[in-house]
Design an enzyme around this catalytic site. Sequence first.
Site, PDB file in Angstrom:
ATOM      1  N   MET A  91      17.153  11.717  15.571  1.00  0.00           N
ATOM      2  CA  MET A  91      16.457  11.518  16.913  1.00  0.00           C
ATOM      3  C   MET A  91      15.045  12.463  17.011  1.00  0.00           C
ATOM      4  SD  MET A  91      19.169  11.994  19.725  1.00  0.00           S
ATOM      5  CE  MET A  91      19.059  13.729  19.031  1.00  0.00           C
ATOM      6  N   PRO A  92      14.596  13.209  16.384  1.00  0.00           N
ATOM      7  CA  PRO A  92      13.386  13.856  16.667  1.00  0.00           C
ATOM      8  C   PRO A  92      12.281  13.030  16.805  1.00  0.00           C
ATOM      9  CG  PRO A  92      14.225  14.894  14.501  1.00  0.00           C
ATOM     10  CD  PRO A  92      15.046  13.455  14.694  1.00  0.00           C
ATOM     11  N   LEU A  93      11.227  13.234  17.499  1.00  0.00           N
ATOM     12  CA  LEU A  93      10.112  12.754  17.700  1.00  0.00           C
ATOM     13  C   LEU A  93       8.523  13.511  17.208  1.00  0.00           C
ATOM     14  CD1 LEU A  93      10.142  11.393  21.413  1.00  0.00           C
ATOM     15  CD2 LEU A  93      11.142  10.431  19.495  1.00  0.00           C
ATOM     16  N   THR A 121      14.487   9.015  13.258  1.00  0.00           N
ATOM     17  CA  THR A 121      13.373   9.964  13.444  1.00  0.00           C
ATOM     18  C   THR A 121      12.186   9.235  13.580  1.00  0.00           C
ATOM     19  OG1 THR A 121      14.299  11.649  12.072  1.00  0.00           O
ATOM     20  CG2 THR A 121      11.916  11.765  12.240  1.00  0.00           C
ATOM     21  N   VAL A 122      11.499   9.331  14.906  1.00  0.00           N
ATOM     22  CA  VAL A 122      10.183   8.667  15.029  1.00  0.00           C
ATOM     23  C   VAL A 122       9.017   9.569  14.894  1.00  0.00           C
ATOM     24  CG1 VAL A 122       8.979   7.440  16.734  1.00  0.00           C
ATOM     25  CG2 VAL A 122      11.611   7.242  16.667  1.00  0.00           C
TER      26      VAL A 122
END
Lengths: 70, 70, 70, 70, 70, 70
Positions: free
Chosen positions: D1-3, D40-41
């Site tokens: 989920m991190p950006l 992860t984006v």
Amino acid sequence: MPLVNIRITREGVSAKQKQQLIAGVTQLLVDVLGKNPATTVVIIDEVDTDNWGIGGQTITMQRAIEKNQP
Amino acid sequence: MPLVNIRITREGVSAKQKQQLIAGVTQLLVDVLGKNPATTVVIIDEVDTDNWGIGGQTITMQRAIEKNQP
Amino acid sequence: MPLVNIRITREGVSAKQKQQLIAGVTQLLVDVLGKNPATTVVIIDEVDTDNWGIGGQTITMQRAIEKNQP
Amino acid sequence: MPLVNIRITREGVSAKQKQQLIAGVTQLLVDVLGKNPATTVVIIDEVDTDNWGIGGQTITMQRAIEKNQP
Amino acid sequence: MPLVNIRITREGVSAKQKQQLIAGVTQLLVDVLGKNPATTVVIIDEVDTDNWGIGGQTITMQRAIEKNQP
Amino acid sequence: MPLVNIRITREGVSAKQKQQLIAGVTQLLVDVLGKNPATTVVIIDEVDTDNWGIGGQTITMQRAIEKNQP
């Protein structure tokens, strides 16, 4: 006074759709938080599919793979 | 080491004006906080008027309304 | 209508200094670009020194090294 | 989920290099924090050298000075 | 895959209101652009009123002025 | 000169892990783009799980659901 930044891939979003996003999110902030729409700012960033990655891969590559699937 | 991000609408800002913004905000951080100008970074984002909304409306629409007012 | 985001390390900036930054950068946008100050927004983010890196090292580590230098 | 948002100057970065950045930073978040790569984006912003300043000067001006040095 | 960042002043927004903002903006992106809600990310930043300026003044100062007006 | 912003949920990341992220992403920019590490800035933002949504739901709610699953 809220600021909203919407980041999407650059894939043919129309001016009308942008207007709908801006109107919709401004109304949401009025409805949920009672914010003043006159000072609510919304900025939409369109990002090239080469410059956006998810799962360790650019969207450009993912679109190519999807296209080749039966 | 401070970072400054200035977001404005894309409406014909010249290279000279950008240079003035960068020099001015860097000096401000020296004057107010004693920051080192050598490591102060300023980034200017120019945003299309279709992609910037205030008061629930794009700037493109607001400019058109202003133009039609007597 | 411009938006300015200033990111600095969280190291005891006073409310008065924040006010000076906000007033100064708003005036700069009036002077250089003729922007309307009433709709110019400035947001200051203070970032913990553990969460800011330069040269591959956190600021926390750099401050410790500086302190130990004669 | 991190950006992750990587901002660099627009100076001819290739699609292959962008893919390497996206893959590399996604793997780093797996290795250090055990994050799920699938969500992860990574977004890369390329900024014109006129719009990026350091030391109170645009990169455009700095590149010109470097070029004229013997 | 869209990313939305909502920045508001830190003035007692409840967990329920945050949930409403996140659900509402995610649904808006489904309705207007047909985006997949499962990969739509929304981040809310709450900013201290000392750190947010409009019209060259912090919100803290503006709230104090409003309070003193009859 | 690149800037990297890593946004993660605030769930107990240690100072050592932050240092590893900063060192790792700085090295990646050296390896892939030949950037100067001395001027590469990395900022980590930790976001409360109430303030981060994916799939129209806060992470707080998702963690609660995961916990209750057998």
